[in-house]
Design a protein around this motif. Structure first.
Motif, short mmCIF file in Angstrom:
data_model
loop_
_atom_site.label_atom_id
_atom_site.label_comp_id
_atom_site.label_asym_id
_atom_site.label_seq_id
_atom_site.Cartn_x
_atom_site.Cartn_y
_atom_site.Cartn_z
N THR A 123 0.82 -1.21 0.00
CA THR A 123 0.00 0.00 0.00
C THR A 123 0.86 1.26 0.00
O THR A 123 0.36 2.35 -0.22
N GLU A 124 2.16 1.09 0.27
CA GLU A 124 3.09 2.20 0.16
C GLU A 124 4.48 1.67 -0.13
O GLU A 124 4.82 0.53 0.20
N VAL A 125 5.25 2.51 -0.80
CA VAL A 125 6.63 2.19 -1.16
C VAL A 125 7.47 3.39 -0.73
O VAL A 125 7.04 4.54 -0.87
N HIS A 126 8.65 3.12 -0.22
CA HIS A 126 9.51 4.16 0.32
C HIS A 126 10.81 4.28 -0.46
O HIS A 126 11.19 3.36 -1.18
N ALA A 127 11.49 5.39 -0.24
CA ALA A 127 12.83 5.60 -0.77
C ALA A 127 13.61 6.40 0.25
O ALA A 127 13.04 7.25 0.94
N THR A 128 14.90 6.12 0.36
CA THR A 128 15.78 6.95 1.17
C THR A 128 16.81 7.54 0.23
O THR A 128 17.44 6.81 -0.55
N VAL A 129 16.95 8.86 0.27
CA VAL A 129 17.79 9.56 -0.70
C VAL A 129 18.61 10.61 0.03
O VAL A 129 18.07 11.37 0.84
N ALA A 130 19.89 10.68 -0.29
CA ALA A 130 20.73 11.73 0.27
C ALA A 130 20.14 13.08 -0.11
O ALA A 130 19.74 13.29 -1.26
N ALA A 131 20.09 13.99 0.85
CA ALA A 131 19.50 15.31 0.60
C ALA A 131 20.23 16.04 -0.53
O ALA A 131 19.63 16.88 -1.21
N ALA A 132 21.49 15.71 -0.75
CA ALA A 132 22.26 16.35 -1.81
C ALA A 132 22.00 15.75 -3.19
O ALA A 132 22.42 16.30 -4.20
N ASN A 133 21.29 14.62 -3.26
CA ASN A 133 21.03 13.95 -4.54
C ASN A 133 19.77 14.56 -5.17
O ASN A 133 18.69 13.96 -5.18
N LEU A 134 19.93 15.75 -5.69
CA LEU A 134 18.79 16.50 -6.23
C LEU A 134 18.12 15.81 -7.40
O LEU A 134 16.91 15.90 -7.57
N ALA A 135 18.90 15.10 -8.21
CA ALA A 135 18.31 14.41 -9.37
C ALA A 135 17.30 13.36 -8.92
O ALA A 135 16.18 13.30 -9.44
N SER A 136 17.67 12.54 -7.95
CA SER A 136 16.73 11.51 -7.47
C SER A 136 15.56 12.12 -6.72
O SER A 136 14.42 11.66 -6.86
N LEU A 137 15.82 13.14 -5.93
CA LEU A 137 14.72 13.79 -5.20
C LEU A 137 13.71 14.38 -6.17
O LEU A 137 12.49 14.24 -5.97
N THR A 138 14.18 15.00 -7.23
CA THR A 138 13.30 15.59 -8.24
C THR A 138 12.51 14.50 -8.96
O THR A 138 11.29 14.62 -9.15
N LEU A 139 13.19 13.43 -9.35
CA LEU A 139 12.53 12.32 -10.04
C LEU A 139 11.43 11.73 -9.16
O LEU A 139 10.29 11.56 -9.62
N LEU A 140 11.74 11.44 -7.92
CA LEU A 140 10.75 10.81 -7.04
C LEU A 140 9.58 11.74 -6.74
O LEU A 140 8.43 11.29 -6.67
N ASP A 141 9.84 13.02 -6.58
CA ASP A 141 8.76 13.99 -6.39
C ASP A 141 7.83 13.99 -7.60
O ASP A 141 6.61 13.99 -7.47
N ARG A 142 8.42 13.95 -8.78
CA ARG A 142 7.66 13.99 -10.03
C ARG A 142 6.74 12.78 -10.17
O ARG A 142 5.68 12.87 -10.79
N ILE A 143 7.12 11.63 -9.59
CA ILE A 143 6.28 10.44 -9.75
C ILE A 143 5.44 10.15 -8.51
O ILE A 143 4.92 9.05 -8.35
#
Length: 169
Positions: A123-143
């Protein structure tokens, strides 16, 4: 058993022993490994990690780990695994720099999430991302991932915990 998944341009399938050199090359690339786990590891550590995929993860059917291929070439790595840090299942993905910027990260992350919601009935999926990894943070926000909390690491860095919840139809 880790299933084979297909997207428009990618094939996610279990690793085979012949993938070792490409796996090690991917994980030895500092542009990739700086965002993975505790950061860059030695070649011997990456070879041992590759071996554990077979002797531990696949042998005990612990969780899904994929070789990510495009046009027959190994271009990435992906996982969907239980994690105590997030108290649920976490997606992990990495792509070789040669394929960055082509939208494959989005395609890959969406495929892993769809597998989690569909096949695994999460029912939910998580991700842990370094705060400095803007590319992954942006990608995950977008989806559709949302920032839930931050973890302050021992080295002074911050890891963001993100969650995407299954939306009712």
């Amino acid at each position: 058993m880790t299933p084979t998944l297909r997207t428009e341009r990618l094939l996610l399938e279990p690793y085979v022993p012949e993938d070792e050199e490409h796996f090690v090359a991917l994980f030895q690339d500092t542009g990739v490994s700086r965002w993975m786990g505790d950061g860059p590891a030695t070649e011997a550590e990456d070879r041992a990690l590759f071996g554990r995929i077979f002797t531990k993860v696949y042998a005990r059917d612990l969780f899904d780990v994929w070789a990510v291929r495009r046009d027959g070439l190994l271009v990435g790595h992906a996982e969907l695994k239980p994690s105590d840090v997030v108290a649920g299942h976490e997606i992990i993905y990495a792509l070789a720099p040669a394929v960055w910027g082509a939208g494959l990260g989005t395609e890959l992350a969406e495929a892993i999430v769809a597998h989690g919601f569909g096949t695994l009935r999460l029912t939910e999926v998580h991700a842990t991302v370094a705060a400095a990894n803007l590319a992954s943070l942006t990608l995950l926000d977008r989806i559709g991932f949302e920032h839930v909390r931050d973890i302050e690491e021992g080295d002074g860095s911050t890891t963001r915990v993100l969650t995407r919840r299954l939306r009712p139809r």
